[in-house]
Design a protein around this motif. Sequence first.
Motif, PDB file in Angstrom:
ATOM      1  N   UNK A  18       0.860  -1.185   0.000  1.00  0.00           N
ATOM      2  CA  UNK A  18       0.000   0.000   0.000  1.00  0.00           C
ATOM      3  C   UNK A  18       0.892   1.229   0.000  1.00  0.00           C
ATOM      4  N   UNK A  19       0.844   1.974  -1.097  1.00  0.00           N
ATOM      5  CA  UNK A  19       1.665   3.170  -1.257  1.00  0.00           C
ATOM      6  C   UNK A  19       0.769   4.376  -1.484  1.00  0.00           C
ATOM      7  N   UNK A  20       1.288   5.545  -1.239  1.00  0.00           N
ATOM      8  CA  UNK A  20       0.533   6.774  -1.474  1.00  0.00           C
ATOM      9  C   UNK A  20       1.487   7.861  -1.942  1.00  0.00           C
ATOM     10  N   UNK A  21       0.932   8.949  -2.413  1.00  0.00           N
ATOM     11  CA  UNK A  21       1.747  10.098  -2.809  1.00  0.00           C
ATOM     12  C   UNK A  21       1.872  10.305  -4.296  1.00  0.00           C
ATOM     13  N   UNK A  22       1.651   9.263  -5.104  1.00  0.00           N
ATOM     14  CA  UNK A  22       1.734   9.429  -6.559  1.00  0.00           C
ATOM     15  C   UNK A  22       0.466  10.099  -7.072  1.00  0.00           C
ATOM     16  N   UNK A  23       0.620  11.142  -7.855  1.00  0.00           N
ATOM     17  CA  UNK A  23      -0.522  11.900  -8.363  1.00  0.00           C
ATOM     18  C   UNK A  23      -0.351  12.201  -9.842  1.00  0.00           C
ATOM     19  N   UNK A  24      -1.435  12.605 -10.469  1.00  0.00           N
ATOM     20  CA  UNK A  24      -1.380  13.155 -11.822  1.00  0.00           C
ATOM     21  C   UNK A  24      -2.413  14.259 -11.938  1.00  0.00           C
ATOM     22  N   UNK A  25      -2.342  14.987 -13.033  1.00  0.00           N
ATOM     23  CA  UNK A  25      -3.269  16.086 -13.288  1.00  0.00           C
ATOM     24  C   UNK A  25      -4.355  15.592 -14.234  1.00  0.00           C
ATOM     25  N   UNK A  26      -5.551  15.392 -13.709  1.00  0.00           N
ATOM     26  CA  UNK A  26      -6.623  14.823 -14.511  1.00  0.00           C
ATOM     27  C   UNK A  26      -7.863  15.698 -14.540  1.00  0.00           C
ATOM     28  N   UNK A  27      -8.798  15.313 -15.410  1.00  0.00           N
ATOM     29  CA  UNK A  27     -10.085  16.010 -15.537  1.00  0.00           C
ATOM     30  C   UNK A  27     -11.121  15.271 -14.696  1.00  0.00           C
ATOM     31  N   UNK A  28     -11.585  15.909 -13.645  1.00  0.00           N
ATOM     32  CA  UNK A  28     -12.574  15.295 -12.763  1.00  0.00           C
ATOM     33  C   UNK A  28     -13.964  15.566 -13.336  1.00  0.00           C
ATOM     34  N   UNK A  29     -14.686  14.506 -13.658  1.00  0.00           N
ATOM     35  CA  UNK A  29     -16.006  14.635 -14.266  1.00  0.00           C
ATOM     36  C   UNK A  29     -17.097  14.692 -13.187  1.00  0.00           C
ATOM     37  N   UNK A  30     -18.294  15.033 -13.615  1.00  0.00           N
ATOM     38  CA  UNK A  30     -19.405  15.227 -12.680  1.00  0.00           C
ATOM     39  C   UNK A  30     -19.724  13.971 -11.878  1.00  0.00           C
ATOM     40  N   UNK A  31     -19.491  12.790 -12.466  1.00  0.00           N
ATOM     41  CA  UNK A  31     -19.802  11.540 -11.758  1.00  0.00           C
ATOM     42  C   UNK A  31     -18.645  11.057 -10.888  1.00  0.00           C
ATOM     43  N   UNK A  32     -17.578  11.850 -10.807  1.00  0.00           N
ATOM     44  CA  UNK A  32     -16.433  11.489  -9.991  1.00  0.00           C
ATOM     45  C   UNK A  32     -15.342  10.745 -10.717  1.00  0.00           C
ATOM     46  N   UNK A  33     -15.603  10.286 -11.936  1.00  0.00           N
ATOM     47  CA  UNK A  33     -14.562   9.626 -12.724  1.00  0.00           C
ATOM     48  C   UNK A  33     -13.541  10.660 -13.179  1.00  0.00           C
ATOM     49  N   UNK A  34     -12.369  10.185 -13.570  1.00  0.00           N
ATOM     50  CA  UNK A  34     -11.278  11.098 -13.914  1.00  0.00           C
ATOM     51  C   UNK A  34     -10.728  10.750 -15.293  1.00  0.00           C
ATOM     52  N   UNK A  35     -10.635  11.747 -16.135  1.00  0.00           N
ATOM     53  CA  UNK A  35     -10.086  11.566 -17.469  1.00  0.00           C
ATOM     54  C   UNK A  35      -8.641  12.016 -17.553  1.00  0.00           C
ATOM     55  N   UNK A  36      -7.909  11.413 -18.475  1.00  0.00           N
ATOM     56  CA  UNK A  36      -6.546  11.853 -18.755  1.00  0.00           C
ATOM     57  C   UNK A  36      -6.498  12.748 -19.993  1.00  0.00           C
ATOM     58  N   UNK A  37      -7.601  12.814 -20.730  1.00  0.00           N
ATOM     59  CA  UNK A  37      -7.713  13.664 -21.901  1.00  0.00           C
ATOM     60  C   UNK A  37      -9.092  14.327 -21.916  1.00  0.00           C
ATOM     61  N   UNK A  38      -9.255  15.321 -22.819  1.00  0.00           N
ATOM     62  CA  UNK A  38     -10.473  16.128 -22.853  1.00  0.00           C
ATOM     63  C   UNK A  38     -10.972  16.231 -24.304  1.00  0.00           C
ATOM     64  N   UNK A  39     -11.487  15.109 -24.799  1.00  0.00           N
ATOM     65  CA  UNK A  39     -11.968  15.018 -26.181  1.00  0.00           C
ATOM     66  C   UNK A  39     -13.470  15.255 -26.261  1.00  0.00           C
ATOM     67  N   UNK A  40     -13.924  15.556 -27.462  1.00  0.00           N
ATOM     68  CA  UNK A  40     -15.339  15.484 -27.834  1.00  0.00           C
ATOM     69  C   UNK A  40     -15.471  14.255 -28.731  1.00  0.00           C
ATOM     70  N   UNK A  41     -16.371  13.347 -28.403  1.00  0.00           N
ATOM     71  CA  UNK A  41     -16.565  12.140 -29.189  1.00  0.00           C
ATOM     72  C   UNK A  41     -17.812  12.226 -30.043  1.00  0.00           C
ATOM     73  N   UNK A  42     -17.721  11.727 -31.274  1.00  0.00           N
ATOM     74  CA  UNK A  42     -18.883  11.600 -32.155  1.00  0.00           C
ATOM     75  C   UNK A  42     -19.035  10.109 -32.438  1.00  0.00           C
ATOM     76  N   UNK A  43     -19.978   9.482 -31.744  1.00  0.00           N
ATOM     77  CA  UNK A  43     -20.201   8.043 -31.873  1.00  0.00           C
ATOM     78  C   UNK A  43     -21.252   7.751 -32.927  1.00  0.00           C
ATOM     79  N   UNK A  44     -21.217   6.557 -33.472  1.00  0.00           N
ATOM     80  CA  UNK A  44     -22.194   6.153 -34.483  1.00  0.00           C
ATOM     81  C   UNK A  44     -22.898   4.884 -34.032  1.00  0.00           C
ATOM     82  N   UNK A  45     -24.210   4.867 -34.172  1.00  0.00           N
ATOM     83  CA  UNK A  45     -24.965   3.669 -33.808  1.00  0.00           C
ATOM     84  C   UNK A  45     -24.942   2.631 -34.917  1.00  0.00           C
ATOM     85  N   UNK A  46     -24.641   3.067 -36.149  1.00  0.00           N
ATOM     86  CA  UNK A  46     -24.744   2.195 -37.305  1.00  0.00           C
ATOM     87  C   UNK A  46     -23.777   2.676 -38.383  1.00  0.00           C
ATOM     88  N   UNK A  47     -23.325   1.769 -39.227  1.00  0.00           N
ATOM     89  CA  UNK A  47     -22.420   2.150 -40.299  1.00  0.00           C
ATOM     90  C   UNK A  47     -23.027   3.207 -41.222  1.00  0.00           C
TER      91      UNK A  47
END
Length: 499
Positions: free
Chosen positions: A99-128
């Motif tokens: 059990x170690x502590x102290x290692x950190x990074x600079x991330x994007x904290x989202x509204x649900x508490x999850x953390x991103x390492x990047x800040x993209x806009x995604x355009x997803x497709x439901x079908x080809x």
Amino acid sequence: MTRALTLNPADDVAIVLETLEPGAVVESLGLRAVEAIPTGHKIARHAIAAGSVVRKYGQVIGEAVNDIAAGAHVHTHNLAMSAARAGASIGVDIQAPKTLSGATFQGYVRADGSVGTRNYIGVLTSVNCSATVARRIADAFPDASLPDGVDGVVAFTHQGGCGGSSLSVDTAVLQRTMAGYARHPNFAAVLVVGLGCEANQIPDWLAKGGLQPDADLRTLTIQEAGGTSRAIEAGIAVVREMIADAAASRRQTVSAGHLTVGLQCGGSDGWSGVTANPALGAAVDLLVAHGGKAMLSETPEIWGAEHLLLRRATSPQVADRLLARLDWWRAYADRHGMELNNNPSPGNLAGGLTTILEKSLGAVAKSGATPLNDVIGYAQPVTAPGLSFMDSPGYDPCSATGQIASGANLLAFTTGRGSVFGAKPAPSIKLASNARVASWMDEDIDIDASPVLDGVSLTAMGEIIFARMLAVASGEQSKSEALGIGDNEFVPWQVGGYL
């Protein structure tokens, strides 16, 4: 005089560190090469009788198909798959992670508490059918036009979504994959584009994934928009709003426990299981000690090494789930007239790997020594702490797509022959197993793990890799990102399509 590396005292073979000519003296083995042997390939440490099992890493990698002389090249011409399988006692190798502590990074904290390492806009497709519209929307926003802090607008297209049963396995896997991307913390916002009449109806798979449209998850159907041009225009307007909101996001200091790393290898060679893979395993042990998560995948590429994972399984239920996936793959291969041992690619073979047993033993080393806490299906959310195994084919883009859908916000990818893989929205860190590839393909390789062969400990190399993980998670570009790779590597698993 030349050198050869013996990995375990019980091994029948050693790995040569330089290409050998016939008659070359291998001082560390006290013998001469009886034929030419390329670097990274195996040399027989002693005479091996036909029918005998052959060991490397202290484990069986195959069976001699004829008598092999001491100093001979051991490869496809005299080594074949072995039916011998190592038994496994469930959980006997479990070591409680530090059990170690102290290692950190600079991330994007989202509204649900999850953390991103990047800040993209995604355009997803439901079908080809909506692929072109999605591409045109994303193409309207080249990276150079975006405000600081927004990493890109990326379209994710595929070949499915219609022309089949809405209850098929492929549709279910696609829906799970799309839902995983829709909720991924590396996206500030997502636009989902459909045609309107497809089997893969957007409201259905969003609901199955526990998602519903909001300001950061918008939907658009071409038929309701009035056709192609109007849909593109509407999509551009939506994404423009999303970019303005995303630009306001700021990185925050968070613990390394918010990292989820997908473990990949591609273009492996004879050094992969000696340098890059175990060094990555040492980094994984550090990540888990700091509370982070890691995912090992590519089920056909643990074939013959599964006992090493079973010995670290934290419960009989976890072990049973892993064995069930291996049984499925055995039946899948039989059903399609294939052999699991056909997995080593031409590049793997040229690099010194001979059987799937040998390749798998090296591949499992990526997972370190941490306990195996869970086994999940392709693109299912990873929830357990520490190490999980995600079922997937051994095809890198397909496997990585599943890991990202499961929640990986960073990828670590080892290679011995050279790989140019990248996978938006998750940055991919490339680790070379040998100095030649690290130098020759330096624009693609982030870390050279070959100093392990010159005395740098796996622990020290693991610390270097872990530090790079934190730096890239904080916004430092990986080599594949600097090259702009990652727009075309979204490959959801078509269950009948890959091995």
